[in-house]
Motif scaffolding. Structure first.
Motif, short mmCIF file in Angstrom:
data_model
loop_
_atom_site.label_atom_id
_atom_site.label_comp_id
_atom_site.label_asym_id
_atom_site.label_seq_id
_atom_site.Cartn_x
_atom_site.Cartn_y
_atom_site.Cartn_z
N GLY A 188 0.92 -1.38 0.09
CA GLY A 188 0.01 -0.15 0.02
C GLY A 188 0.91 1.15 -0.07
N VAL A 189 1.80 1.07 0.66
CA VAL A 189 2.87 2.67 0.84
C VAL A 189 3.65 2.59 -0.23
N ILE A 190 4.02 1.64 -0.92
CA ILE A 190 4.73 1.66 -2.25
C ILE A 190 3.83 2.43 -3.45
N LYS A 191 2.60 1.87 -3.24
CA LYS A 191 1.84 2.57 -4.16
C LYS A 191 1.19 3.87 -4.04
N ASN A 192 1.21 4.22 -2.76
CA ASN A 192 0.62 5.57 -2.38
C ASN A 192 0.93 5.57 -0.80
N ARG A 193 1.76 6.67 -0.47
CA ARG A 193 2.34 6.91 0.63
C ARG A 193 1.26 7.01 1.70
N GLU A 194 0.14 7.82 1.60
CA GLU A 194 -0.99 8.12 2.14
C GLU A 194 -1.79 6.82 2.77
N THR A 195 -1.84 5.68 2.05
CA THR A 195 -2.38 4.38 2.38
C THR A 195 -2.38 4.34 3.73
N TYR A 196 -1.00 4.09 4.16
CA TYR A 196 -0.77 4.05 5.57
C TYR A 196 -0.21 4.70 6.41
N GLU A 197 0.16 6.19 5.75
CA GLU A 197 0.83 7.28 6.61
C GLU A 197 0.07 8.40 6.61
N ILE A 198 -0.15 8.92 7.86
CA ILE A 198 -1.07 10.03 7.93
C ILE A 198 -0.12 11.29 7.99
N ILE A 199 1.00 11.12 8.20
CA ILE A 199 2.11 12.12 8.27
C ILE A 199 3.21 11.84 7.21
N ASP A 200 3.54 13.02 6.33
CA ASP A 200 4.62 12.96 5.52
C ASP A 200 5.74 12.91 6.28
N PRO A 201 6.85 11.90 6.22
CA PRO A 201 7.98 11.77 7.14
C PRO A 201 8.74 13.13 6.98
N LYS A 202 8.76 13.65 5.94
CA LYS A 202 9.68 14.90 5.59
C LYS A 202 9.13 16.26 6.53
N ASP A 203 7.86 16.03 6.75
CA ASP A 203 7.34 17.17 7.68
C ASP A 203 7.79 17.06 9.17
N VAL A 204 8.36 16.00 9.42
CA VAL A 204 9.16 16.06 10.75
C VAL A 204 10.52 15.67 10.73
N GLY A 205 11.17 15.91 9.67
CA GLY A 205 12.65 15.63 9.27
C GLY A 205 13.23 14.26 9.11
N VAL A 206 12.05 13.25 8.83
CA VAL A 206 12.77 12.09 8.52
C VAL A 206 12.84 12.07 6.87
N THR A 207 13.90 11.61 6.27
CA THR A 207 14.17 11.45 4.78
C THR A 207 13.28 10.79 4.01
N GLU A 208 12.58 9.66 4.43
CA GLU A 208 11.78 8.74 3.65
C GLU A 208 11.14 7.78 4.60
N SER A 209 10.12 6.97 4.24
CA SER A 209 9.57 5.89 4.76
C SER A 209 10.56 4.76 4.61
N ALA A 210 10.55 3.82 5.89
CA ALA A 210 11.33 2.60 5.34
C ALA A 210 10.82 1.23 5.11
N ILE A 211 11.11 0.65 4.13
CA ILE A 211 10.46 -0.48 3.58
C ILE A 211 11.33 -1.93 4.37
N VAL A 212 10.95 -2.24 5.48
CA VAL A 212 11.84 -3.26 6.15
C VAL A 212 11.29 -4.66 5.73
N LEU A 213 12.51 -5.23 5.16
CA LEU A 213 12.27 -6.64 4.85
C LEU A 213 12.39 -7.77 5.92
N THR A 214 11.26 -8.39 6.00
CA THR A 214 11.04 -9.62 7.20
C THR A 214 10.44 -10.73 6.33
N ALA A 215 10.24 -11.97 7.24
CA ALA A 215 9.49 -12.84 6.64
C ALA A 215 8.04 -12.59 6.29
N ARG A 216 7.42 -11.44 6.99
CA ARG A 216 6.08 -11.10 6.39
C ARG A 216 6.07 -10.24 5.51
#
Length: 389
Positions: free
Chosen positions: A303-331
């Protein structure tokens, strides 16, 4: 101040520093105070000057370097406390003395062994004495959260007459429910004579995890100052988190509440405070936690890869975070693996992805998180590697 503006009173250097083992020296307080000033906080509570020579020196040093914010020193309702605070604040462009006393029946009976009338007398005397040094005097009614509203209103009326410009209504033990705290602020707004001459302030503790909710409810009901700390640090379970109340007001414009905070500085300032205090925000901490913008579930990642707002209500850049993190796990799903593989140089077709994904799952089952180097290992050992070379 506009009627929609909520002043941010930062007490990281005073209440925040009361975390056991998190003592800051003067140099560290100055470094953090400079950044708080740039962040846009309206008031910096720099310390409790009478408590130690080190705290006096810190308040004095902060007073000298802060360019925009009001600098505040805490006192008890004791003349010497107030006199020492005034001395420490003498270099401040905008000094404030923060004085007060406990007002709940519990504090009056067991802490002060006194009575309501004597408490009002002490409160008034403290405000009057502070007023002889500075124009801006904030009064705190300690344990206001458990104080009878009628008596609290009486205390507030009397200290306003004595010259208080701000009324701090602390939920000292973090006991109030949001609707109770909001109703208390509303009651004072509607029943304290002369309330138009003072600003109501929320100072909420997090013993039941309600500090942020209580502060927001207070602001909705008429408070126009919120007292808070970076990362929500503070005594016991901590204080209201500055980053949380600021972003709640920013993300909910219908509240018609705003602040002067430069929000893209929030993440770096969170890290700065953590580094100097040696206490780090839990990974799932709202706004500034390491996982605040991290996604490991396949459904969320897609969902986030297709459209960030699907699962994020805040743009990371608004609080100084460069970008969302896609963390690879068994899930994680195929979309996340393809996304991360592309980031490290592999453009996989659907068929190639199907092959690599099976190897990825085996690798991920044996490891908590699959990193970029691991992606190279997985693909280089795959049967499709020659197709990618």
């Amino acid at each position: 101040m506009s009627n929609t503006n909520v002043q941010i009173f930062d007490t990281t250097l005073r209440d925040g520093e009361q975390v056991p083992g998190c003592k800051l020296n003067t140099e560290q307080k100055v470094i953090i105070a400079e950044q708080l000033d740039l962040l846009g906080v309206d008031i910096i509570e720099a310390g409790f000057p009478v408590s130690s020579p080190g705290d006096f020196a810190s308040v004095e040093a902060v007073s000298k370097i802060v360019k925009n914010a009001t600098v505040c020193g805490l006192t008890r309702s004791v003349e010497n406390d107030i006199k020492v605070a005034a001395e420490a604040l003498k270099y401040a462009k905008k000094p404030r003395i923060h004085t007060g006393i406990g007002t709940s029946d519990s504090h009056i009976k067991f802490k002060f062994r006194s009575n309501r009338e004597a408490i009002i007398e002490r409160a008034v005397a403290a405000v009057r004495y502070a007023k002889s040094f500075v124009e801006d005097v904030e009064f705190y009614a300690e344990d206001a959260g458990r104080t009878d509203n009628e008596f609290l209103a009486k205390v507030c009326e009397e200290v306003i007459k004595a010259g208080a410009t701000v009324l701090n209504i602390p939920d000292t033990t973090g006991y109030c429910l949001p609707q109770e705290y909001g109703a208390k602020i509303k009651f004072l707004k509607e029943n304290v004579k002369g309330i138009d001459k003072a600003i109501l302030s929320c100072h909420c503790h997090n013993d039941l995890g309600l500090a942020t909710a209580n502060s927001i409810e207070g602001a909705i009901n008429g408070a126009r100052q919120i007292e808070c700390t970076i990362n929500g640090i503070g005594e016991r379970a901590g204080n209201t988190a500055l980053e949380e109340v600021v972003m709640i007001m920013k993300q909910h414009p219908y509240l018609n509440l705003d602040t002067n905070i430069n929000t893209p500085m929030l993440y770096d300032l969170s890290q700065l405070v953590s580094d100097h205090m040696g206490i780090y925000a839990q990974p799932n901490k709202a706004i500034v936690g390491a996982n605040a913008f991290a996604h490991s579930s396949g459904i969320h990642q897609d969902g986030v890869i297709k459209n960030r707002e699907t699962y994020e209500i805040i743009d990371p850049k608004d609080v100084g975070v460069t970008e969302s993190a896609i963390v690879l796990t068994a899930r994680s799903g195929r979309a996340a693996l393809a996304y991360r593989a592309k980031n490290v140089g592999y453009e996989l077709t659907k068929l190639q992805l199907d092959v690599v994904y099976k190897d990825f799952l085996k690798f991920a089952d044996a490891k908590k998180e699959v990193l970029d180097n691991d992606i190279h290992t997985i693909i280089e050992s795959s049967s499709i590697y020659n197709e990618l070379r």
